[in-house]
Design an enzyme around this catalytic site. Structure first.
Site, short mmCIF file in Angstrom:
data_model
loop_
_atom_site.label_atom_id
_atom_site.label_comp_id
_atom_site.label_asym_id
_atom_site.label_seq_id
_atom_site.Cartn_x
_atom_site.Cartn_y
_atom_site.Cartn_z
N HIS A 175 0.82 -1.20 0.00
CA HIS A 175 0.00 0.00 0.00
C HIS A 175 0.85 1.24 0.00
O HIS A 175 1.81 1.33 0.75
CB HIS A 175 -0.91 0.02 1.23
CG HIS A 175 -2.10 -0.84 1.04
ND1 HIS A 175 -3.18 -0.46 0.29
CD2 HIS A 175 -2.37 -2.08 1.47
CE1 HIS A 175 -4.06 -1.43 0.27
NE2 HIS A 175 -3.60 -2.43 0.97
N PRO A 206 -3.14 2.92 18.44
CA PRO A 206 -2.96 2.34 17.09
C PRO A 206 -2.88 3.39 15.97
O PRO A 206 -2.66 3.03 14.82
CB PRO A 206 -4.22 1.48 16.89
CG PRO A 206 -4.84 1.34 18.23
CD PRO A 206 -4.42 2.52 19.04
N TYR A 242 4.97 8.60 7.88
CA TYR A 242 3.86 7.66 7.86
C TYR A 242 4.32 6.27 7.40
O TYR A 242 3.97 5.25 8.00
CB TYR A 242 2.76 8.20 6.93
CG TYR A 242 1.48 7.40 6.96
CD1 TYR A 242 0.71 7.36 8.11
CD2 TYR A 242 1.05 6.71 5.84
CE1 TYR A 242 -0.47 6.63 8.15
CE2 TYR A 242 -0.13 5.98 5.87
CZ TYR A 242 -0.88 5.95 7.02
OH TYR A 242 -2.04 5.23 7.06
N LYS A 252 1.99 1.99 14.47
CA LYS A 252 3.43 2.03 14.73
C LYS A 252 3.93 0.98 15.73
O LYS A 252 5.13 0.71 15.78
CB LYS A 252 3.82 3.42 15.26
CG LYS A 252 3.54 4.55 14.29
CD LYS A 252 4.42 4.46 13.08
CE LYS A 252 4.29 5.62 12.14
NZ LYS A 252 5.04 5.45 10.90
N TYR A 262 -9.28 7.23 6.56
CA TYR A 262 -9.50 7.95 7.81
C TYR A 262 -10.64 8.92 7.59
O TYR A 262 -10.59 9.74 6.66
CB TYR A 262 -8.28 8.79 8.19
CG TYR A 262 -7.02 8.00 8.46
CD1 TYR A 262 -6.86 7.30 9.65
CD2 TYR A 262 -5.97 7.99 7.55
CE1 TYR A 262 -5.70 6.60 9.92
CE2 TYR A 262 -4.80 7.29 7.80
CZ TYR A 262 -4.67 6.61 8.99
OH TYR A 262 -3.53 5.92 9.25
#
Ligand code: RFL
Length: 392
Positions: free
Chosen positions: A72, A291, A386, A295, A198
């Protein structure tokens, strides 16, 4: 019984460490409270970072992951009826996440240890870690086994017992409680989540993480302290649709059975320092993050990699330097990652302050995510942090 390194816990941290040490010829023993079936069945993380994969590869531990994981390199933010796609792969020089369930990685790591002739001792609960400032540390198991160790690494998670071996003074725990909780749900879906989504919504945050062709993980923001019983399945599915779809029903798969529904009390906790005498701490035993940003497992494996290097240098080459620097080096990384994870939390949640204007807050957030999707320094910084490229 004697060993060079005693490892408490066979989660990602303990197993990665044991593999790296074994590969370098350092003798170690892993003691794990749970049964093998339970350890290999725990469904948790799923997004493996670029730097984690590079390390696993360097240790010969990524063969199955590289074949089976899907990759991804973008995520969607849904806000005020707009979908903003952030192509973090493009802004990080082509780096990607690998979607590979934690339990698959755990299974791989157990299998390689087994092949090397040193599988973990499952169903062995460590009751105490003692003598950490003496000539040899000792692990005592409830089942009667005792092991003398040159070093002990506590990889026994947030509720483990290694921390209890620390002296009453000389260390600190930095705790933070956030003003919301997250309902975490594993759900059957009619099609795979194509990527992470998100949703920043007036009713609260919702998230969707890919896990496999028929399963996704979802998160729903709830008021702090809310009991899980306030969320029957029908309410969960309706609320996920409202927040995640937000006028775009095609953006969310149909949600079926919910095999796992848990309430996550949202907090973070970092212990300092991460070493005392012959005891090192790694993974969730040392630091727990929410979460957000996915990470936790990646940090656990980065700790294991650093601990392995430090212990090999000390035990094989007599070089104390990396061991002396273990805590400071790992804490610098943990603080950086925690900073990112908190920045993301602030972006995804509207302030609880009743005086705040939700329309204005949402408009600001939409502007922020649009900047993350526009070429420039901000987009690059977000992308690297990220995807966990290792670039600071
Ligand atoms: P673990 O995995 O908790 O393993 C600790 C092990 O120690 C054993 N143990 C003992 N053994 C012997 N004697 C004792 N006295 C013992 N006490 C405990 C336990 O049985 C267990 O097997 O810690 P480790 O290795 O540090 O790994 C940490 C990760 O598991 C954790 O950070 C992640 O799962 C966090 N996390 C995520 N991380 C990511 O990087 N990406 C994600 O997408 C992601 N999603 C998540 C997550 C965690 C979640 N939960 C559980 C809050 C999603 C969720 C829902």
């Amino acid at each position: 019984r004697r060993t060079q390194v005693g490892i408490v816990g066979a989660g990602p941290a303990g197993l990665a460490l044991a593999n790296a040490l074994t590969r370098q010829g350092v003798d170690c023993v892993v003691l794990e409270r749970a049964s093998r079936v339970r350890v290999e069945g725990r469904q948790r993380a799923g997004l493996v970072e670029d730097r984690t994969v590079r390390w696993l590869r360097s240790q010969g531990l990524a063969d199955r992951l590289l074949v089976e994981a899907t990759r991804h390199d973008w995520c969607d933010f849904r806000c005020l009826g707009h979908t903003v796609r952030v192509d973090y792969g493009a802004y990080s020089g082509g780096r990607q996440h690998y979607v590979y369930p934690q339990q698959s990685l755990v299974r791989d790591l157990v299998a390689t240890l087994e092949k090397a002739g040193s599988p973990p001792f499952f169903s062995h609960t460590v009751r105490a870690v003692t003598n950490i400032t003496g000539r040899r540390a000792r692990l005592e198991c409830e089942e009667g086994m005792e092991i003398e160790c040159d070093y002990v690494v506590g990889c026994d998670g947030f509720r483990g017992i290694s921390r209890a071996a620390l002296p009453a003074t000389g260390h600190r725990v930095h705790n933070r409680r956030y003003p919301y909780d997250w309902l975490t749900v594993l759900a059957e879906v009619d099609r795979p989540a194509e990527g992470v989504r998100y949703a920043v919504h007036r009713a609260g945050f919702a998230g969707m993480m890919p896990r496999g062709p028929r399963l996704s993980r979802f998160y729903l923001q709830c008021p702090p302290g809310e009991p899980v019983t306030a969320w029957p399945a029908r309410r969960i599915v309706a609320e996920l649709r409202t927040r995640l779809a937000d006028g775009d029903p095609a953006g969310v798969p149909a949600i079926g059975a919910l095999p796992e529904v848990r309430m996550l009390r949202m907090h973070s906790s970092v212990l300092t320092p991460l070493r005392h005498g012959r005891l090192l701490l790694a993974g969730d035993a040392a630091h727990v993050l929410t979460p957000s940003g996915a990470k936790g497992m990646n940090l656990a494996i980065a700790d294991a990699a650093a601990a392995a290097d430090a212990l090999v240098a000390r035990l094989r080459d007599g070089d104390e330097g990396p061991l002396a620097g273990y805590s400071a080096a790992r804490l610098a990384d943990v603080r950086r990652v925690l900073g990112f994870s908190e920045w993301l939390l602030a972006l995804l949640h509207l302030p609880a302050d009743p005086a705040a204007d939700p329309a204005k807050e949402l408009a600001e957030r939409l502007a922020t995510v649009r900047r993350l999707a526009t070429p420039g320094a901000r987009a690059r910084a977000f992308a690297h942090r990220y995807v966990g490229s290792g670039v600071r």
